[in-house]
Design an enzyme around this catalytic site. Structure first.
Site, PDB file in Angstrom:
ATOM      1  N   GLN A 143      89.146  18.336  -8.202  1.00 51.40           N
ATOM      2  CA  GLN A 143      87.948  18.168  -7.366  1.00 51.40           C
ATOM      3  C   GLN A 143      87.631  16.705  -7.109  1.00 51.40           C
ATOM      4  OE1 GLN A 143      85.404  21.031  -9.854  1.00 51.40           O
ATOM      5  NE2 GLN A 143      84.530  21.245  -7.817  1.00 51.40           N
ATOM      6  N   CYS A 159      80.236  25.903  -5.684  1.00 45.66           N
ATOM      7  CA  CYS A 159      81.274  24.952  -6.059  1.00 45.66           C
ATOM      8  C   CYS A 159      80.906  23.607  -5.461  1.00 45.66           C
ATOM      9  CB  CYS A 159      82.624  25.425  -5.525  1.00 45.66           C
ATOM     10  SG  CYS A 159      83.983  24.328  -5.971  1.00 45.66           S
ATOM     11  N   LEU A 160      80.971  22.560  -6.272  1.00 42.30           N
ATOM     12  CA  LEU A 160      80.609  21.226  -5.777  1.00 42.30           C
ATOM     13  C   LEU A 160      81.509  20.803  -4.619  1.00 42.30           C
ATOM     14  CD1 LEU A 160      80.027  19.451  -9.215  1.00 42.30           C
ATOM     15  CD2 LEU A 160      78.272  20.006  -7.523  1.00 42.30           C
ATOM     16  N   HIS A 180      86.223  29.305 -13.857  1.00 42.90           N
ATOM     17  CA  HIS A 180      86.124  28.654 -12.542  1.00 42.90           C
ATOM     18  C   HIS A 180      86.903  27.330 -12.553  1.00 42.90           C
ATOM     19  CE1 HIS A 180      83.551  27.410  -8.903  1.00 42.90           C
ATOM     20  NE2 HIS A 180      84.182  26.292  -9.226  1.00 42.90           N
ATOM     21  N   GLU A 181      86.709  26.529 -13.608  1.00 40.35           N
ATOM     22  CA  GLU A 181      87.368  25.213 -13.655  1.00 40.35           C
ATOM     23  C   GLU A 181      88.879  25.357 -13.848  1.00 40.35           C
ATOM     24  OE1 GLU A 181      85.560  23.141 -12.487  1.00 40.35           O
ATOM     25  OE2 GLU A 181      83.611  23.977 -12.966  1.00 40.35           O
ATOM     26  N   HIS A 216      90.511  25.963 -10.692  1.00 38.73           N
ATOM     27  CA  HIS A 216      90.722  24.739  -9.901  1.00 38.73           C
ATOM     28  C   HIS A 216      92.073  24.105 -10.234  1.00 38.73           C
ATOM     29  CE1 HIS A 216      87.230  23.947  -7.445  1.00 38.73           C
ATOM     30  NE2 HIS A 216      86.385  24.106  -8.435  1.00 38.73           N
ATOM     31  N   GLY A 223      80.091  22.116 -14.339  1.00 37.95           N
ATOM     32  CA  GLY A 223      81.512  22.055 -14.594  1.00 37.95           C
ATOM     33  C   GLY A 223      82.194  21.276 -13.490  1.00 37.95           C
TER      34      GLY A 223
HETATM   35 ZN    ZN Z   1      84.370  24.464  -8.194  1.00 41.64          ZN
END
Ligand code: ZN
Length: 182
Positions: A53, A90-91, A132-133, A136, A48
């Site tokens: 991000q 998380c990236l 989660h997204e 963000h 995701g």
């Molecule tokens: Zn994330």
């Protein structure tokens, strides 16, 4: 604009804490961003990714847990049920893993990349990823869910990460300490 080259913003970058704006018109540019985000998500072995991000303050997310790619514009959670907890990475926060309690089942209303309304009933992993997204898009990160004990455990790593980001030293990929990268 067919080719959009994007880069992941890392913890400490103010872009991650800004609220995303709703997309008024789903243009070719927006589709370009969604394609670029998808490409980047796959390249980073993520499941995701949200536009903040990559430093873009628009309500756009992509997700693929292995059952197909979702490209969503202006996603909103309109229903929640039950509970679940997963270890999430998380990236944007490489090397950190936090156990996050979320709804087990959700209903999401959004638009697709051609501005058509979509409605998704998700549970389990997909529900986790979408929550989660969508977090963000509100500037919310997994570290905000960390328990007191978790905060103690990760504070050192977070501090190091923040310093390296500030110095422009991109962290080496010790990042995969957590299975779910979102
Ligand atoms: Zn994330």
């Amino acid at each position: 604009m067919s080719e959009t080259v994007l880069k992941i913003r890392l913890y400490g970058d103010p872009a991650l804490r800004k609220k995303a704006r709703a997309v008024r018109h789903v243009t070719e540019d927006v589709r370009g961003v969604l394609s670029g985000m998808s490409r980047l998500m796959y390249a980073q072995a993520g499941i995701g990714l949200a536009a903040p991000q990559v430093g873009i303050g628009l309500a756009l997310i992509v997700a693929d847990i292995g059952s197909g790619l979702y490209k969503l514009v202006n996603p909103k959670i309109t229903g929640k049920e039950g509970g679940q907890a997963m270890e999430e990475g998380c990236l944007s926060i490489p090397g950190i893993c936090v156990r996050v309690k979320r709804a087990g089942k959700i209903l999401v209303q959004a638009e697709d990349e051609f501005a058509r309304p979509v409605s998704i009933e998700a549970e389990g992993l997909l529900a986790c990823v979408l929550q989660h997204e969508i977090d963000h898009l509100r500037g919310k990160l997994i570290v905000d869910y960390a328990s007191f004990l978790d905060k103690l455990k990760i504070s050192g790593s977070l501090e190091k990460l923040r310093e390296r980001v500030k110095d422009g030293r991109v962290p080496e990929s010790e990042s995969k300490s957590c299975q779910l990268q979102l």
